[in-house]
Design a protein around this motif. Sequence first.
Motif, short mmCIF file in Angstrom:
data_model
loop_
_atom_site.label_atom_id
_atom_site.label_comp_id
_atom_site.label_asym_id
_atom_site.label_seq_id
_atom_site.Cartn_x
_atom_site.Cartn_y
_atom_site.Cartn_z
N HIS A 1 47.12 36.97 46.64
CA HIS A 1 46.06 36.14 46.27
C HIS A 1 45.53 36.47 45.12
N THR A 2 44.77 35.50 44.28
CA THR A 2 44.04 35.67 43.31
C THR A 2 42.52 35.27 43.37
N ARG A 3 41.83 35.64 42.87
CA ARG A 3 40.53 35.33 42.52
C ARG A 3 40.25 34.91 40.95
N THR A 4 39.79 33.93 40.84
CA THR A 4 39.82 33.49 39.38
C THR A 4 38.45 32.60 39.11
N ALA A 5 37.66 33.38 37.99
CA ALA A 5 36.40 32.49 37.63
C ALA A 5 36.76 31.53 36.48
N ILE A 6 36.31 30.53 36.79
CA ILE A 6 36.70 29.26 35.62
C ILE A 6 35.16 28.74 35.17
N GLY A 7 35.49 28.38 33.77
CA GLY A 7 34.42 27.59 33.19
C GLY A 7 33.14 28.43 32.92
N GLU A 8 32.25 27.75 32.03
CA GLU A 8 30.92 28.11 31.98
C GLU A 8 30.10 28.79 32.95
N ALA A 9 30.22 28.05 34.23
CA ALA A 9 29.51 28.61 35.51
C ALA A 9 30.09 29.65 36.07
N VAL B 1 34.13 43.25 35.74
CA VAL B 1 34.99 43.00 34.50
C VAL B 1 36.14 42.72 35.25
N PRO B 2 36.84 41.50 34.34
CA PRO B 2 38.02 40.92 35.06
C PRO B 2 39.18 41.61 34.55
N PRO C 1 42.14 31.56 27.78
CA PRO C 1 41.80 30.31 26.97
C PRO C 1 41.03 29.40 28.09
N ARG C 2 40.37 28.43 27.75
CA ARG C 2 39.31 27.65 28.75
C ARG C 2 38.59 28.33 29.70
N ARG C 3 38.07 29.66 28.97
CA ARG C 3 37.03 30.36 29.82
C ARG C 3 37.40 30.68 31.37
N MET C 4 38.70 31.10 31.32
CA MET C 4 39.26 31.43 32.67
C MET C 4 39.44 33.07 32.68
N ALA C 5 39.16 33.58 33.92
CA ALA C 5 39.20 34.96 34.03
C ALA C 5 39.99 35.42 35.55
N LEU C 6 40.99 36.26 35.52
CA LEU C 6 41.46 36.71 36.67
C LEU C 6 40.75 37.88 37.14
N LEU C 7 40.02 37.61 38.41
CA LEU C 7 39.01 38.58 38.63
C LEU C 7 39.62 39.45 39.58
N SER C 8 40.64 39.09 40.37
CA SER C 8 41.40 40.24 41.25
C SER C 8 42.79 39.60 41.70
N PHE C 9 43.68 40.41 41.97
CA PHE C 9 44.78 40.02 42.37
C PHE C 9 44.97 40.94 43.79
N ASP C 10 45.40 40.52 44.93
CA ASP C 10 45.77 41.32 46.03
C ASP C 10 47.01 40.98 46.50
#
Length: 169
Positions: free
Chosen positions: A101-109, A7-8, A13-22
């Motif tokens: 640092h961030t980990r971001t999931a982008i797009g359909e994939a 869970v992000p 928008p644009r299918r972006m999700a912030l997965l983590s912030f350290d």
Amino acid sequence: MTDAREVPLVTGPRRMALLSFDDAAELPESAGYEDVPTGYVLVVLWHEGRVLMVYERERACWELPGGGIEPQESPRAAAVRELREETGQWVDEAELRFVGHTRTAIGEARTVLGGAVFTAELRRPRPFTANDEVSAMHWRSGSEPLPGAGLVQTVDEYIVELCREKPAH
């Protein structure tokens, strides 16, 4: 470290999700993630209590200035370059404070990218000239509406709030 199926923290928008912030205390600037290279930077630039947002033409979205890191370029150098290219604003590498640092999931994939977030205070903003990538910039106070049409990248708004909670003093 976070899996792209988790869970992000926030989606945008644009299918972006912030997965983590350290933050910098948890994961220093020189460390980064072991499984995801640091491929982009974001700059949270402040002037008189306002944060700089840019309107990115291709995504038709208000976001933080930033972008990809070029080969052999440090994240800190990329932050200075991207800020200058997108907004005409100049900061020295030494003026940037690494936030985390961030980990971001982008797009359909849901491609996962690692990012580095920097912040700085700008004393004297320079005039802005629209360019191929950015058509407008705005010094935003809080969550005030941004000028014109277009989406606002809620992932970036979330990151701004994380930076607001970590004063530079």
